[in-house]
Structure formats: structure tokens, C-alpha cells
Design a protein around this motif. Sequence first.
Motif, PDB file in Angstrom:
ATOM      1  N   ALA A 130       0.847  -1.196   0.000  1.00 38.70           N
ATOM      2  CA  ALA A 130       0.000   0.000   0.000  1.00 38.70           C
ATOM      3  C   ALA A 130       0.878   1.241   0.000  1.00 38.70           C
ATOM      4  CB  ALA A 130      -0.917  -0.005   1.217  1.00 38.70           C
ATOM      5  N   SER A 131       0.249   2.398  -0.119  1.00 41.98           N
ATOM      6  CA  SER A 131       1.013   3.645  -0.102  1.00 41.98           C
ATOM      7  C   SER A 131       0.220   4.746   0.589  1.00 41.98           C
ATOM      8  CB  SER A 131       1.385   4.087  -1.525  1.00 41.98           C
ATOM      9  OG  SER A 131       0.235   4.410  -2.263  1.00 41.98           O
ATOM     10  N   VAL A 132       0.971   5.704   1.145  1.00 42.77           N
ATOM     11  CA  VAL A 132       0.415   6.924   1.742  1.00 42.77           C
ATOM     12  C   VAL A 132       1.171   8.094   1.145  1.00 42.77           C
ATOM     13  CG1 VAL A 132       0.216   8.278   3.855  1.00 42.77           C
ATOM     14  CG2 VAL A 132      -0.309   5.836   3.899  1.00 42.77           C
ATOM     15  N   GLN A 133       0.443   9.150   0.778  1.00 37.91           N
ATOM     16  CA  GLN A 133       1.080  10.300   0.131  1.00 37.91           C
ATOM     17  C   GLN A 133       0.656  11.595   0.799  1.00 37.91           C
ATOM     18  OE1 GLN A 133       1.364   9.951  -4.114  1.00 37.91           O
ATOM     19  NE2 GLN A 133       1.185  12.167  -4.437  1.00 37.91           N
ATOM     20  N   LEU A 134       1.627  12.501   1.007  1.00 38.61           N
ATOM     21  CA  LEU A 134       1.387  13.843   1.526  1.00 38.61           C
ATOM     22  C   LEU A 134       1.742  14.856   0.449  1.00 38.61           C
ATOM     23  CD1 LEU A 134       2.710  12.024   4.070  1.00 38.61           C
ATOM     24  CD2 LEU A 134       2.171  14.128   5.301  1.00 38.61           C
ATOM     25  N   GLU A 135       0.918  15.920   0.343  1.00 43.71           N
ATOM     26  CA  GLU A 135       1.124  16.967  -0.669  1.00 43.71           C
ATOM     27  C   GLU A 135       1.180  18.338   0.006  1.00 43.71           C
ATOM     28  OE1 GLU A 135       1.091  16.655  -4.111  1.00 43.71           O
ATOM     29  OE2 GLU A 135       0.356  14.615  -4.461  1.00 43.71           O
ATOM     30  N   TRP A 136       2.037  19.217  -0.546  1.00 41.15           N
ATOM     31  CA  TRP A 136       2.080  20.608  -0.102  1.00 41.15           C
ATOM     32  C   TRP A 136       1.856  21.510  -1.319  1.00 41.15           C
ATOM     33  CZ3 TRP A 136       5.256  16.811   1.768  1.00 41.15           C
ATOM     34  CH2 TRP A 136       5.306  16.645   3.141  1.00 41.15           C
ATOM     35  N   GLU A 137       1.104  22.575  -1.136  1.00 43.07           N
ATOM     36  CA  GLU A 137       0.845  23.505  -2.246  1.00 43.07           C
ATOM     37  C   GLU A 137       2.119  24.180  -2.709  1.00 43.07           C
ATOM     38  OE1 GLU A 137      -2.192  26.246  -1.232  1.00 43.07           O
ATOM     39  OE2 GLU A 137      -3.782  24.724  -1.105  1.00 43.07           O
ATOM     40  N   ASN A 138       2.990  24.519  -1.759  1.00 41.64           N
ATOM     41  CA  ASN A 138       4.280  25.142  -2.081  1.00 41.64           C
ATOM     42  C   ASN A 138       5.407  24.232  -1.595  1.00 41.64           C
ATOM     43  OD1 ASN A 138       3.137  27.648  -3.102  1.00 41.64           O
ATOM     44  ND2 ASN A 138       2.595  28.065  -0.954  1.00 41.64           N
ATOM     45  N   PRO A 139       6.539  24.227  -2.288  1.00 40.18           N
ATOM     46  CA  PRO A 139       7.641  23.352  -1.888  1.00 40.18           C
ATOM     47  C   PRO A 139       8.074  23.595  -0.447  1.00 40.18           C
ATOM     48  CG  PRO A 139       8.054  24.284  -4.060  1.00 40.18           C
ATOM     49  CD  PRO A 139       6.855  24.999  -3.515  1.00 40.18           C
TER      50      PRO A 139
ATOM     51  N   GLY B 280       8.066  17.974 -10.053  1.00 38.44           N
ATOM     52  CA  GLY B 280       7.233  17.066 -10.820  1.00 38.44           C
ATOM     53  C   GLY B 280       7.799  15.683 -11.033  1.00 38.44           C
ATOM     54  N   GLN B 281       9.042  15.412 -10.573  1.00 37.50           N
ATOM     55  CA  GLN B 281       9.677  14.115 -10.769  1.00 37.50           C
ATOM     56  C   GLN B 281       9.842  13.397  -9.421  1.00 37.50           C
ATOM     57  OE1 GLN B 281      10.481  12.894 -13.914  1.00 37.50           O
ATOM     58  NE2 GLN B 281       9.435  14.761 -14.616  1.00 37.50           N
ATOM     59  N   TRP B 282       9.515  12.091  -9.425  1.00 31.45           N
ATOM     60  CA  TRP B 282       9.658  11.304  -8.200  1.00 31.45           C
ATOM     61  C   TRP B 282      11.094  10.794  -8.061  1.00 31.45           C
ATOM     62  CZ3 TRP B 282       6.264  11.378  -4.405  1.00 31.45           C
ATOM     63  CH2 TRP B 282       4.940  11.692  -4.699  1.00 31.45           C
TER      64      TRP B 282
END
Length: 640
Positions: free
Chosen positions: A531-540, A590-592
Amino acid sequence: MKRRDFFKKGTTAAVGVGVIPIIASSCISTKDMVDERANDQWYHLGSGKKGMPNRKQTVSYDVAVVGGGAAGICAAVASARNGSKTVLIQDRPVLGGNASSEMRVHLNGVNDINGKAERETGIIEELLIHNRFENEQESYPVFDHVMYDFVVREPNLTLMVNTQAVEAIMDGNKIKAAKCWQSTTETMYTIHAPIFIDCSGDGLLGASAGAEYRTGREGKAEFNESYAPDEPDGWQMGVTLIMEAKDMGRPMAYTPPSYAIKYTHEGAHPRRHFKWYKDGIWWIEIGSEGDIIADAEINRHKLMGYLHGVWDYIKNSGNFPDSENLALSWVGSLPARRESRRFMGDYIVSERDMTEHKHFHDAVAFGGWSLDEHNPGGIENIAEPPSYFHYHFKKIYEFPFRSLYSKNIENLMFAGRNVSQTHIALSSSRIMATCALMGQAVGTAATICNKNNVLPREVAKNYINALQEQLLRDDAFIPNRPANDANDLAKKASLIFASSTRSGDVKNLLNGMSRDIDGKINHWQSKGLDASVQLEWENPVEISVVELKCDTNVKRNIMMRKDSRNDELYGNHVPKEMLKSLSVQVRIQGQWKDLGRVETNRTRLIKFKFEPIKVTAVRLHLKETYGAKNIKLFEVRCYS
């Protein structure tokens, strides 16, 4: 004879000496110790020279921890990991205290709350899991070496075994240094440190420093304790000797030694039973009404006699036909102690604090073992039960930091059975895993003292939030205290989501509660593995650390037991729920990018550290457990 009559009248059988002045008799002085070697006549044949051996050493550390039981190990490791140059001083050749191979007591904690554990996490859990990996055979001598490995692998920590802190050198109300005698090297060490932590149980260093302490039992009136005696007295819970037996597959005779004390079970209380006697009988114990430390050798000899008397009764009374093929395979010679000195802090924890679940603003640990007051008369008062299980907790209680430092010695903290509490409160909190939580708390507090140039009382007044937040980050649990670290960037994420959800909510990973408790779910659980969990931020955001807390099933005990139980309450293996393999990726422009991978994780708290990097997302790939069909997490954190 009724219990209170027994304690009121005393008994010549139970106490071989009268009550004597505790402080005067218990604190040795080094004034008469031979630490000068002017008369040493050493002729070294290899060099052909005469000389004097150097038997004095002066060393300095940031933190000195005295006592290498569960509390001392956790205090020293916490101090070292948080940045303080630390020394751990242990008077035995092995670590572990009562849990070592010398005494072999189960390392109990909050074992049973309504039929489930509420197991301690943090450093003590890490140690117990380490033992499950390295000691599948459940050997106590091997456990000694597991604990040794756990300590000496810390780069900021020095271990000194066979060394006893015998006297404090004072500078006003502070301990300037500790005189420590290392018996194997005949060396007197003078150890300087700005902070001392006494986790030795008996607390000789603290006593010699002049720290206020008490022994015995408070009367009912002082703290309004319902389970205390009507009037205060000097009784302390007893010390125990344990034995183990082995089935030899053929009849084994037994002849008691000369010092055995004849035992008959006539008139014994029904709770003095012989269940599981192959693994030892914990009620072979003797207490003291006076100075239990001064009585130690008298009691040790008597306990050895009682132990063999009981075994003689088992083998030769005819009442235990199942013992025919049994022989003693190990016999303890060092009694395990439950109680002696209790140092006084700015707060004294009492019975009602526990039973009424008082909320402390400075809580740093928790407990939940029953109020389990052993009959201080011990085996010499067999008509009474061996222990009075006064009260069984239905939920855990809090323990405050103000009870973990001295009220009158400014740079002295303590953890374990010698902390600031009443005799009745001690009957619960003396359990080793509870003591270990106190140890992690004071070890962490010591580093706050050093980093901010303050003393423990000021930590209680002005840095308690910092102490609690660090403990929570390091995977300790504090009841009713969610983590809220302002530096945790995960809490500032604009979005968190998971590949699948079987139970809980992925947002729970940011709520600051690292276990399911009091009927509330604080986890996220996947549907299946990988499984996976992902966190996102609007700004770096710039991060260099990702931390997560996985599931180790804190509702099930994992300490080593002689009977190797494996059921709903006890497990004798690595928790199957624990994450085994995982990796972390970050998104950059944009790159993992792969930043870390763990294939054989061995801890609940998992940390990834890397060079600081600006990212807009973090993704955790959760691959495999040690046997569970789903993956469960309790927390995710990110730091710069």
C-alpha cells in the motif's frame, strides 16, 4: 492473626534487628576506603621495575546515570540519543536489574487492562523487540547480552559495569561529582556531570548527597489513602528469590542443603499456591520493618534457606507426584528487591492520583499494573495472602515529571521504584516497564537541562511542553496528551491520501495520537499489503527527515516469560503486525525520486534521514509486514 495485628505487633521471626536510624546506617562513607596505593609493592617481572598502579581516574560527562535496570537503560539511551555525552554506571556485571539472568523477573508493564495489554512503546519496546529478534530461544543469559548490545551500540553512551556509585561530592545543593568504585579494576572513579540520574533502586548516590527520602508505609490520613494502614509504620515489601526446575525424564532425588529452613504449608493462605512452580515461586520473599538495605545479607541467607525448604516440601512431601522427575536447573542467589528508599520530589504521587486518574499538566509516563501490595511479612507470615491486589485498573493513569527530580538536590533526577510516591502508589508503579517510561522521561529531560543550561525544576516550570513533545516524537505515549509539534511539516500538508483504506482514516496519521485507546480509533489501515500513503504541499517545503510509527499491537505483551506464553494477551515472537519492508519517495519539480528503503525493519518508530531537499510531495511505499495481512500506521511526521 489479622494482617493489621501482625504489622502492629511485629514479629521476631520476620525482623532480626530492631529499627535503626535509616540515614545513619545506610549511607557508607569513603573516608575509610583504601584508595591510596602508597604502600603497593608491585614488582613487574617483564620490565624489571617497581611501581604503583594507577587506580584513580577522573572523567566528565554531560549526564551520569546510576543503575542499569530497565529505568537506567532507558534513561541513558534517551540522554545519549538526544545529544548528551552519557555514562551508565551499573554495579553488576550484567544489565537489566530484576529482569537480568541473576534474578529473572518478568519485565512486566501494563499487562492487562480489561483483558488487553496497553503496552509501553518508546525505548523499552524497542529493547523488547530487539530481544525477540536476537533471542528466539528465550534465554535469560542471552537476554543479558541483548541488553548489553542495546546499550553499547549507542555512540554517545559509555557503559561502566561492576561499578557502584558510593558517594556524592557536593557543591552546595548540587552534586559536583560521584565517587564510583569499580571492583574488577580496583579503580576509584570520580565522575563529574552537570546532571545526575539515580535509577539504582536503593539510591545510595542520592542518599549520600542528602536528598530527602522516606521508607515504610504512610498512614491513611496523610494522603487519604484507603489501602494504607491506619498508622504509618516502617514495613517495606519484601525481596524474592526465584528458582527454575527441569524435567530430567527420570526420577530425581533431592536432599536439602544444611542451611535449608523446613517448610510446611500448614495454615497457609489459599493464594499461596504452587501453580507453575517449575518457573519459580514469587512469594518466597522477606520484607523488613527497619532498614531493608542493612538487612540485605541476613535476608539473602534466610531466603536461600526458605527456597530450599519449599523445594524440599515440593519434592519430598508426597503432595506433588508430578515433581518426581524434576530437578533444580537454576537457583537465584541475588534477591530481587521491590522497595527501599523513595526520594521526595516537588510532588508525591499517591493512591488517589492513580485510582481517580488525576490529570497532570506535566505527565511524562503512564502505568496501570494493579495496586499490588505484597505482604511485607512475606513467607514468614504465610497465613496472609502473599499480595493484596487492592485495585485493578480499567484504564491507565498518568505519572508527573515533578515526582522524578529531587526537591532539595538541584541537579538530581531519579526513575524507577525510588521516585517520589507513597508506598501504596509504589505497589503499582514499581513494575519495570513503567519504571522504564520514567527513565526515558528523565533521560530526555537531562538533555533539555544541558541544552538550555537549566536544572530539572526549571524544566518542570518552563520546558515541560518541549519535554512532552520530544517524548512523543521518540514514541513514548502520554495519556490525554496528543502531539502537536510546531516543527512537524506533515501537519502543514494540504492533502494526505492512501491507496486503500480498510479501517480508520488516513487523516488520523496527523492527529497526534499514536495508538487506539479509550475506544477511539487513531490509525489508518490498508486493504492488503503493498500500500502507499502520500502527503502533498501547495508550495515546496524543505525536508530532511521522514518519521512514521507503524503497528506493533500494543494490546499484546511481548516481554520474555519463563512459560513462553503465546495467546491473545502474550506473544513470544516478533509482532506480526510490524512493518518489515518499506521505502520513501519525494517529488521534486514534478519528478519522483527514491530517498530511502528498509528491507528488514525492527522498530515501531521508523526514521528516514537524508540531505535537505525541497519537495512538493512525500510518498511512503509500504510493502510487507511480519505476517499481518494488512498494514497499519499511527503517525507520519516530516522535518526540515
